[in-house]
Write a protein that holds these residues in place. Structure first.
Motif, PDB file in Angstrom:
ATOM      1  N   PRO A  41      66.546  48.975 118.670  1.00 29.48           N
ATOM      2  CA  PRO A  41      65.485  49.815 119.338  1.00 29.48           C
ATOM      3  C   PRO A  41      64.826  50.994 118.718  1.00 29.48           C
ATOM      4  O   PRO A  41      63.907  51.473 118.712  1.00 29.48           O
ATOM      5  CB  PRO A  41      66.457  50.595 120.294  1.00 29.48           C
ATOM      6  CG  PRO A  41      67.636  50.496 119.894  1.00 29.48           C
ATOM      7  CD  PRO A  41      67.927  49.235 119.153  1.00 29.48           C
ATOM      8  N   GLY A  42      65.372  51.413 117.309  1.00 26.92           N
ATOM      9  CA  GLY A  42      64.696  52.484 116.471  1.00 26.92           C
ATOM     10  C   GLY A  42      63.438  52.034 115.762  1.00 26.92           C
ATOM     11  O   GLY A  42      62.798  52.674 115.623  1.00 26.92           O
ATOM     12  N   LEU A  43      63.537  50.714 115.587  1.00 26.86           N
ATOM     13  CA  LEU A  43      62.633  50.094 114.597  1.00 26.86           C
ATOM     14  C   LEU A  43      61.480  49.107 115.478  1.00 26.86           C
ATOM     15  O   LEU A  43      61.704  48.973 116.680  1.00 26.86           O
ATOM     16  CB  LEU A  43      63.038  49.078 113.634  1.00 26.86           C
ATOM     17  CG  LEU A  43      64.147  49.782 112.734  1.00 26.86           C
ATOM     18  CD1 LEU A  43      64.510  48.874 111.638  1.00 26.86           C
ATOM     19  CD2 LEU A  43      63.452  50.955 112.038  1.00 26.86           C
ATOM     20  N   HIS A  96      64.511  68.147 108.417  1.00 24.63           N
ATOM     21  CA  HIS A  96      65.422  68.559 109.561  1.00 24.63           C
ATOM     22  C   HIS A  96      66.677  68.986 108.804  1.00 24.63           C
ATOM     23  O   HIS A  96      67.211  68.093 107.967  1.00 24.63           O
ATOM     24  CB  HIS A  96      65.680  67.085 110.221  1.00 24.63           C
ATOM     25  CG  HIS A  96      66.572  67.129 111.262  1.00 24.63           C
ATOM     26  ND1 HIS A  96      66.671  67.851 112.024  1.00 24.63           N
ATOM     27  CD2 HIS A  96      67.721  66.394 111.178  1.00 24.63           C
ATOM     28  CE1 HIS A  96      67.560  67.984 112.912  1.00 24.63           C
ATOM     29  NE2 HIS A  96      68.325  67.001 112.450  1.00 24.63           N
ATOM     30  N   ASP A 144      49.743  59.202 114.720  1.00 21.44           N
ATOM     31  CA  ASP A 144      51.232  59.355 115.174  1.00 21.44           C
ATOM     32  C   ASP A 144      51.824  60.234 114.264  1.00 21.44           C
ATOM     33  O   ASP A 144      52.048  60.082 113.027  1.00 21.44           O
ATOM     34  CB  ASP A 144      51.791  57.995 114.813  1.00 21.44           C
ATOM     35  CG  ASP A 144      53.340  57.858 115.449  1.00 21.44           C
ATOM     36  OD1 ASP A 144      53.753  58.630 116.084  1.00 21.44           O
ATOM     37  OD2 ASP A 144      53.931  56.896 114.882  1.00 21.44           O
ATOM     38  N   PRO A 145      52.012  61.324 114.795  1.00 19.09           N
ATOM     39  CA  PRO A 145      52.931  62.227 113.776  1.00 19.09           C
ATOM     40  C   PRO A 145      54.494  62.111 113.513  1.00 19.09           C
ATOM     41  O   PRO A 145      55.134  61.546 114.635  1.00 19.09           O
ATOM     42  CB  PRO A 145      52.933  63.588 114.604  1.00 19.09           C
ATOM     43  CG  PRO A 145      52.630  63.242 115.937  1.00 19.09           C
ATOM     44  CD  PRO A 145      51.946  61.903 116.042  1.00 19.09           C
ATOM     45  N   ARG A 161      54.491  63.741 108.005  1.00 15.66           N
ATOM     46  CA  ARG A 161      53.540  62.899 107.757  1.00 15.66           C
ATOM     47  C   ARG A 161      52.783  62.540 109.023  1.00 15.66           C
ATOM     48  O   ARG A 161      53.218  62.640 110.089  1.00 15.66           O
ATOM     49  CB  ARG A 161      54.504  61.577 107.375  1.00 15.66           C
ATOM     50  CG  ARG A 161      53.620  60.384 107.219  1.00 15.66           C
ATOM     51  CD  ARG A 161      54.181  59.299 106.636  1.00 15.66           C
ATOM     52  NE  ARG A 161      55.334  58.587 107.516  1.00 15.66           N
ATOM     53  CZ  ARG A 161      55.841  57.491 107.445  1.00 15.66           C
ATOM     54  NH1 ARG A 161      55.143  56.570 106.740  1.00 15.66           N
ATOM     55  NH2 ARG A 161      56.732  56.908 108.257  1.00 15.66           N
ATOM     56  N   PRO A 190      57.555  64.030 112.111  1.00 17.82           N
ATOM     57  CA  PRO A 190      58.229  64.966 111.578  1.00 17.82           C
ATOM     58  C   PRO A 190      59.623  64.473 111.233  1.00 17.82           C
ATOM     59  O   PRO A 190      59.854  63.307 111.416  1.00 17.82           O
ATOM     60  CB  PRO A 190      58.152  65.943 112.835  1.00 17.82           C
ATOM     61  CG  PRO A 190      58.094  65.183 114.134  1.00 17.82           C
ATOM     62  CD  PRO A 190      57.510  63.951 113.656  1.00 17.82           C
ATOM     63  N   GLY A 191      60.310  65.549 110.633  1.00 14.68           N
ATOM     64  CA  GLY A 191      61.460  65.099 110.355  1.00 14.68           C
ATOM     65  C   GLY A 191      61.819  65.287 109.004  1.00 14.68           C
ATOM     66  O   GLY A 191      63.149  65.059 108.628  1.00 14.68           O
TER      67      GLY A 191
END
Lengths: 383, 262
Positions: free
Chosen positions: A13-15, A61, A54-55, A40, A57-58
């Motif tokens: 689900p993350g990809l 972090h 589509d921002p 990015r 961020p991270g």
């Protein structure tokens, strides 16, 4: 046929899998690009127009919230200001107020005034830094030099108060760490007056500049309804005509004893969003002068805490108006010296949701004007 | 030729100079006029003849409301300290009088609508909390959006409770549109089951997304998904936000994820 030959693998689900288009080009702006900060933005363009943004961020972090769970309430202070070192007093403010609620201590009157002065000075320092970046990315290099130079004035002042140029760690539960130096009132008043005179000159070179107006007016327009619906805060919200400033709406410390006015503009474009912080700086100068007048000339600046204080079993949610907007802190305590859970709800993270919305339909060249006008600080959003 | 040209040019230069002076003067005059306009604008914004009127009126409206909680402050502060010692469920009978009225009124609206499914967490000055069963979270959120002036979510906190085998999710809702509610923050809390070996997205740790009611929740829910493994169904964009896309460890804000060296 092709579908049968290539085994279709179920994606976690993350990809996600993305279709490739002939006409639409995908650009990665950042994280190394200076125009994006430490983040990015995946931009899809059709010719010169942005179709989708589509921002992402991270990249910076640091897990502040996880770190806070294993440190006690006092040792949390120096690392919780790291998300925005240029606005360290304001980002620390909700945490300190929340811990005071949990531990149950009163703050001396003089410390409250010192805090307000330090917070307002820090707001100016942050806005000057942001303004310098905003200027240079719109191709106005004088606007980089002037705020960066004038900012030094207030940094010197903060150094005299706190002992550090940028990362002050000045606010602690119960008051402030150390008292202001002797003849502080005179020095502060003189420097703030000069500072106000200087920033008024920015109108001539920057805010009345027809080139700047041509680049920023009517770009990235955020309507009042959308500003509310997207839950934006601070300068973004007030540039869209919503009169909401926590210093007035939910006054903390001594803001209810001072005559605070907020600045609201209605157009909601990049120009209005960049003008609100500048007006805020002028207002900050007024607040500092009032606070210097009303501040008790002597008295305690700190209620002493027990070593390793324990918070009562409760939860608090405190918020303040930082240089960028509302900064909230949700602390869940279980009667131990460490918080059970600490959540920072910061304005940069909340304003980020407006970015894809604003960029759609803009020209790619307008991206820096829109992106930096959001008063966005990548490190704060990543925490 | 050359002399006449020179004369002409010198005359032209004079004209140019005079023109430039005139233009320069005009620019300066325009700049001065603009400065005056700016000053007027600044004055107008500060004295707040248009929008600020609301600001000036608000304190008058709020004064009676503020005065009530101020009176109640001393009453309220004492019970606060006693609360953790005394059993929390018994507060309804004994401490009802000391609760702030305004906060109580709109929390009662919610709890009376959903008796049995909604439990009042706490009612403090400006801060309220309702605990909702996870099956009812959509209905309660819709009710709040339709009947109360809360229009945006400020933050979404995920909390891990390994002893209860549950994960708590707290939505903090605020209001921009209604000035009487501008101080209020309503915490809408729910709990979802927690699994020992999490498989985010494919286990029972799921919750319906509130994005349709409160649009501002979008990135916050993505953060809770990656940090605690709570999958939000019907969320349009269930990707990771801050963590790398190929993060293969436990969700890091769970209590069993240890910081290295600690």
């Amino acid at each position: 046929m092709a579908e049968q030959v290539i085994p279709t693998k179920k994606m976690p689900p993350g990809l996600q899998v993305e279709n490739v288009d002939d006409r639409i080009m995908t650009l990665n702006v950042g994280p190394q690009h200076p125009g994006s900060g430490h983040m990015r933005i995946i931009v899809k363009i059709d010719g010169d127009y942005i179709v989708d943004a589509d921002p992402d961020p991270g990249y910076v972090h640091r897990g502040e919230e996880k770190m806070a769970e294993s440190r006690n309430y006092i040792t949390n202070i120096p690392h919780l200001e790291r998300p925005v070192i240029h606005d360290s007093c304001n980002i620390l403010y909700p945490y300190v107020l929340g811990v005071e609620d949990l531990v149950g201590i009163e703050v001396p009157e003089r410390a409250k005034y010192v805090r307000v002065i330090a917070a307002e000075l820090n707001r100016c320092i942050y806005i000057q830094y942001w303004l310098a970046i905003y200027g240079i990315f719109l191709g106005h290099s004088t606007m980089f030099m002037w705020p960066a130079g004038d900012r030094e004035l207030l940094i010197d002042l903060m150094e005299k108060i706190t002992g550090a140029r940028v990362t002050h760690a000045y606010f602690i539960p119960g008051g402030v760490r150390n008292d202001v130096p002797a003849n502080f009132e005179d020095v502060c008043l003189r420097q703030v007056n000069y500072f106000e005179k200087r920033i008024k000159e920015y109108a001539d070179i920057f805010y009345d500049n027809p080139i700047l107006k041509a680049r920023t007016e009517d770009t990235g327009v955020l309507s009042r309804e959308d500003a509310i619906r997207l839950g934006t805060t601070g300068s973004v919200l007030r540039a869209s005509g919503v009169d909401y400033d926590l210093r007035i709406k939910e006054p903390y410390d001594v803001y209810d004893e001072l005559d605070v006015h907020t600045n609201v503009l209605k157009s909601g474009d990049s120009y209005a969003r960049s003008k609100i912080p500048w007006l805020d700086m002028l207002e900050s100068c007024n607040i500092i002068r009032q606070a210097l007048e009303k501040m008790p000339k002597s008295g305690s600046i700190r209620t002493k805490l027990k070593p390793n204080p324990k918070g009562r079993e409760d939860e608090v949610y405190r918020r303040v108006e930082s240089g960028r907007g509302s900064a909230g802190c949700h602390i869940i305590s279980r009667g131990k010296p460490e918080p059970y859970r600490l959540k920072l709800s910061v304005s940069s993270f909340r304003n980020l949701i407006a970015l894809p919305y604003l960029l759609k339909g803009e020209k790619l060249g307008n991206m820096p004007a829109v992106y930096w006008s959001l008063n966005y600080w990548p490190v704060e959003a990543d925490r | 030729m050359s002399k006449s040209e020179k004369k002409v040019t010198s005359k032209d230069e004079d004209k140019k100079k005079s023109d430039e002076k005139a233009i320069g003067d005009a620019i300066i005059a325009a700049a001065n006029a603009r400065r005056e306009e700016l000053a007027k604008e600044a004055l107008a914004t500060r004295s707040n003849k248009t929008l600020p009127k609301v600001v000036k009126e608000k304190p008058k409206e709020e004064k009676p409301k503020e005065s009530k909680p101020k009176e109640e402050k001393p009453k309220e502060s004492k019970p606060k300290e006693e609360k953790p010692k005394a059993a929390p469920p018994s507060k309804t009978d004994t401490e009802e009088e000391s609760l702030p009225e305004f906060e109580k009124s709109f929390v009662d609206k919610i709890s009376s609508q959903f008796t049995g499914d909604v439990e009042v967490g706490y009612i403090k000055e400006n801060r309220t909390r309702v605990n909702v069963k996870k099956e009812k979270i959509l209905e309660v959120a819709q009710f709040i959006k339709d009947n109360l002036p809360f229009d945006h979510a400020e933050s979404v906190t995920g909390v891990d409770f390994p002893e209860d085998k549950e994960i708590g999710v707290v939505y903090h809702l605020g209001s921009y549109t209604d000035p009487t509610y501008s101080k209020q923050v309503l915490a809408l809390a729910t709990r979802v089951p927690r699994e020992e070996n999490p498989n985010p997205g494919n286990d029972s740790t799921k919750l319906p997304s509130l994005r349709d009611m409160f649009y501002s929740v979008e990135f916050h829910e993505r953060e809770v998904f990656e940090m605690l493994g709570v999958y939000f169904e019907s969320h349009p964009d269930n990707r990771r936000l801050l963590l790398p896309e190929d993060w293969a460890d436990l969700p890091p804000l769970r209590k069993d994820f240890r910081n290295k060296g600690r």
